[in-house]
Design a protein around this motif. Sequence first.
Motif, PDB file in Angstrom:
ATOM      1  N   ASN A 101       0.834  -1.200   0.000  1.00  0.00           N
ATOM      2  CA  ASN A 101       0.000   0.000   0.000  1.00  0.00           C
ATOM      3  C   ASN A 101       0.875   1.258   0.000  1.00  0.00           C
ATOM      4  N   PRO A 102       1.013   1.911  -1.165  1.00  0.00           N
ATOM      5  CA  PRO A 102       1.863   3.107  -1.230  1.00  0.00           C
ATOM      6  C   PRO A 102       1.296   4.288  -0.454  1.00  0.00           C
ATOM      7  N   SER A 103      -0.032   4.364  -0.304  1.00  0.00           N
ATOM      8  CA  SER A 103      -0.612   5.497   0.423  1.00  0.00           C
ATOM      9  C   SER A 103      -0.257   5.450   1.907  1.00  0.00           C
ATOM     10  N   LYS A 104       0.033   4.250   2.409  1.00  0.00           N
ATOM     11  CA  LYS A 104       0.474   4.100   3.795  1.00  0.00           C
ATOM     12  C   LYS A 104       1.988   3.932   3.875  1.00  0.00           C
ATOM     13  N   GLU A 105       2.622   3.929   2.712  1.00  0.00           N
ATOM     14  CA  GLU A 105       4.077   3.749   2.619  1.00  0.00           C
ATOM     15  C   GLU A 105       4.516   2.471   3.320  1.00  0.00           C
ATOM     16  N   SER A 106       3.752   1.399   3.152  1.00  0.00           N
ATOM     17  CA  SER A 106       4.078   0.185   3.901  1.00  0.00           C
ATOM     18  C   SER A 106       3.725  -1.086   3.134  1.00  0.00           C
ATOM     19  N   ILE A 107       4.381  -2.151   3.574  1.00  0.00           N
ATOM     20  CA  ILE A 107       4.100  -3.509   3.108  1.00  0.00           C
ATOM     21  C   ILE A 107       3.760  -4.348   4.333  1.00  0.00           C
ATOM     22  N   LEU A 108       2.682  -5.114   4.242  1.00  0.00           N
ATOM     23  CA  LEU A 108       2.295  -6.044   5.301  1.00  0.00           C
ATOM     24  C   LEU A 108       2.662  -7.444   4.837  1.00  0.00           C
ATOM     25  N   MET A 109       3.341  -8.209   5.684  1.00  0.00           N
ATOM     26  CA  MET A 109       3.875  -9.504   5.272  1.00  0.00           C
ATOM     27  C   MET A 109       3.584 -10.587   6.313  1.00  0.00           C
ATOM     28  N   PHE A 110       3.180 -11.780   5.835  1.00  0.00           N
ATOM     29  CA  PHE A 110       3.013 -12.906   6.750  1.00  0.00           C
ATOM     30  C   PHE A 110       3.144 -14.223   5.987  1.00  0.00           C
ATOM     31  N   ASN A 111       3.555 -15.267   6.708  1.00  0.00           N
ATOM     32  CA  ASN A 111       3.626 -16.621   6.157  1.00  0.00           C
ATOM     33  C   ASN A 111       2.309 -17.346   6.356  1.00  0.00           C
ATOM     34  N   ILE A 112       1.991 -18.235   5.434  1.00  0.00           N
ATOM     35  CA  ILE A 112       0.978 -19.258   5.677  1.00  0.00           C
ATOM     36  C   ILE A 112       1.752 -20.543   5.928  1.00  0.00           C
ATOM     37  N   PRO A 113       1.717 -21.085   7.168  1.00  0.00           N
ATOM     38  CA  PRO A 113       2.505 -22.285   7.466  1.00  0.00           C
ATOM     39  C   PRO A 113       2.235 -23.416   6.482  1.00  0.00           C
ATOM     40  N   LYS A 264       6.210   0.539 -13.682  1.00  0.00           N
ATOM     41  CA  LYS A 264       5.405   1.421 -12.831  1.00  0.00           C
ATOM     42  C   LYS A 264       5.761   1.236 -11.364  1.00  0.00           C
ATOM     43  N   PHE A 265       5.962  -0.006 -10.971  1.00  0.00           N
ATOM     44  CA  PHE A 265       6.299  -0.276  -9.578  1.00  0.00           C
ATOM     45  C   PHE A 265       7.632   0.366  -9.215  1.00  0.00           C
ATOM     46  N   LEU A 266       8.624   0.217 -10.096  1.00  0.00           N
ATOM     47  CA  LEU A 266       9.954   0.748  -9.812  1.00  0.00           C
ATOM     48  C   LEU A 266       9.985   2.277  -9.821  1.00  0.00           C
ATOM     49  N   THR A 267       9.149   2.896 -10.683  1.00  0.00           N
ATOM     50  CA  THR A 267       9.189   4.348 -10.792  1.00  0.00           C
ATOM     51  C   THR A 267       8.231   5.050  -9.837  1.00  0.00           C
ATOM     52  N   ASP A 268       7.043   4.460  -9.619  1.00  0.00           N
ATOM     53  CA  ASP A 268       5.999   5.157  -8.864  1.00  0.00           C
ATOM     54  C   ASP A 268       5.810   4.660  -7.436  1.00  0.00           C
ATOM     55  N   TYR A 269       6.198   3.423  -7.158  1.00  0.00           N
ATOM     56  CA  TYR A 269       5.940   2.855  -5.846  1.00  0.00           C
ATOM     57  C   TYR A 269       7.164   2.863  -4.937  1.00  0.00           C
ATOM     58  N   ARG A 270       8.329   2.678  -5.532  1.00  0.00           N
ATOM     59  CA  ARG A 270       9.528   2.377  -4.757  1.00  0.00           C
ATOM     60  C   ARG A 270       9.806   3.390  -3.648  1.00  0.00           C
ATOM     61  N   SER A 271       9.713   4.677  -3.968  1.00  0.00           N
ATOM     62  CA  SER A 271      10.084   5.698  -2.990  1.00  0.00           C
ATOM     63  C   SER A 271       9.114   5.782  -1.827  1.00  0.00           C
ATOM     64  N   GLY A 272       7.902   5.201  -1.990  1.00  0.00           N
ATOM     65  CA  GLY A 272       6.898   5.335  -0.941  1.00  0.00           C
ATOM     66  C   GLY A 272       6.744   4.134  -0.046  1.00  0.00           C
ATOM     67  N   LEU A 273       7.644   3.150  -0.143  1.00  0.00           N
ATOM     68  CA  LEU A 273       7.516   1.942   0.669  1.00  0.00           C
ATOM     69  C   LEU A 273       8.633   1.914   1.705  1.00  0.00           C
ATOM     70  N   ASN A 274       8.365   2.512   2.860  1.00  0.00           N
ATOM     71  CA  ASN A 274       9.400   2.670   3.881  1.00  0.00           C
ATOM     72  C   ASN A 274       9.280   1.694   5.039  1.00  0.00           C
ATOM     73  N   GLN A 275       8.115   1.068   5.210  1.00  0.00           N
ATOM     74  CA  GLN A 275       7.903   0.186   6.347  1.00  0.00           C
ATOM     75  C   GLN A 275       7.486  -1.204   5.873  1.00  0.00           C
ATOM     76  N   ILE A 276       8.010  -2.213   6.530  1.00  0.00           N
ATOM     77  CA  ILE A 276       7.582  -3.585   6.276  1.00  0.00           C
ATOM     78  C   ILE A 276       7.160  -4.184   7.609  1.00  0.00           C
ATOM     79  N   GLU A 277       5.857  -4.417   7.762  1.00  0.00           N
ATOM     80  CA  GLU A 277       5.316  -4.977   8.993  1.00  0.00           C
ATOM     81  C   GLU A 277       5.066  -6.475   8.803  1.00  0.00           C
ATOM     82  N   THR A 278       5.273  -7.239   9.860  1.00  0.00           N
ATOM     83  CA  THR A 278       5.047  -8.684   9.785  1.00  0.00           C
ATOM     84  C   THR A 278       4.170  -9.163  10.941  1.00  0.00           C
TER      85      THR A 278
END
Length: 318
Positions: A101-113, A264-278
């Motif tokens: 989510n670029p508007s929140k500048e974050s990525i949410l990450m989790f495993n499915i066992p 598009k991802f490399l040009t428009d999203y990259r700078s806005g993804l500062n947090q990775i939550e797990t």
Amino acid sequence: MKRWVKIVLIALSLFIFIIVGYGIYLYVSVKSTVNAIYEPREPSEPSESIQTTTNTISTDTQGSRTVRMDKQESFTVLVMGVDQRENDVGRSDTLIVLSVNPSKESILMFNIPRDTRTEIIGYGTTDKINHAYAFGGVNMTIQTVENFLDMPIHYYIKVNMEGFSQIIDLLGGVEVENSFSFQYLGYEFAEGHLELSGDEALAYSRMRYDDPRGDFGRNTRQREILKQIIKNALKVTNIVHVKSMIDEVGNNVKTDITFDEMKKFLTDYRSGLNQIETFELNGQGKKINGIYYYVIESSEKERVHQLIEEHLQTVENQ
């Protein structure tokens, strides 16, 4: 016009021509390389059971999920780490879901066992979720995960586990914080801060039997390594480096992300993804008919569904 002025203008024109020509060559070359790893999933109608209130999920006439990257919409990705050998279909050794989510500048990450007990969509059975890949490859795995989470998956990235080491080496290695010392596959991992090469990181991410938390400890290490890979990859700006990376990992990576979407991802999203939550899925290990499964109750699935849905929503809609 003076002779020296003509010479300068000609030289400048040649220089510009060479630069532009080289840029076009790189563009075409990278596009060709990316197309080589592009592997679209079979079109299918979205399951009627999947309900979502996010404004980022739409479908085309083929039933495929689409994302407007030009509008920086949020999206989900399923990363499949496949343990695949010669003359063997293999199984999805690792399933990691990303909500971007670029508007929140974050990525949410989790495993499915891998031992999660669930319905295998399209196979008519209930089994461990990692068996879906052996039964029906990428498409069956995605459909099974979508049904399990009650949430569409926009994109997938399939990586042969052996390919992880190549990717990590090309990105200059990874740095991790190891909570306890252990040995595995001939490598010794001390407690504390570690700088790992590709082969070391692969071994570090695979150990589970000597981990007090078993598969969950392994999942935590895998997420930590993937976080570092994402952070390192987002720093890559040199198109020559991008091409060499894709060339190297091409045999070990497949995805349904197109060349234009990747741009598009490399040009428009990259700078806005500062947090990775797990986070982790909560469940309980059980033996059913003598087979070990990880059982996740419907209330926990609903909790995870809500977490993803809330994360996908734009800041303006909250």
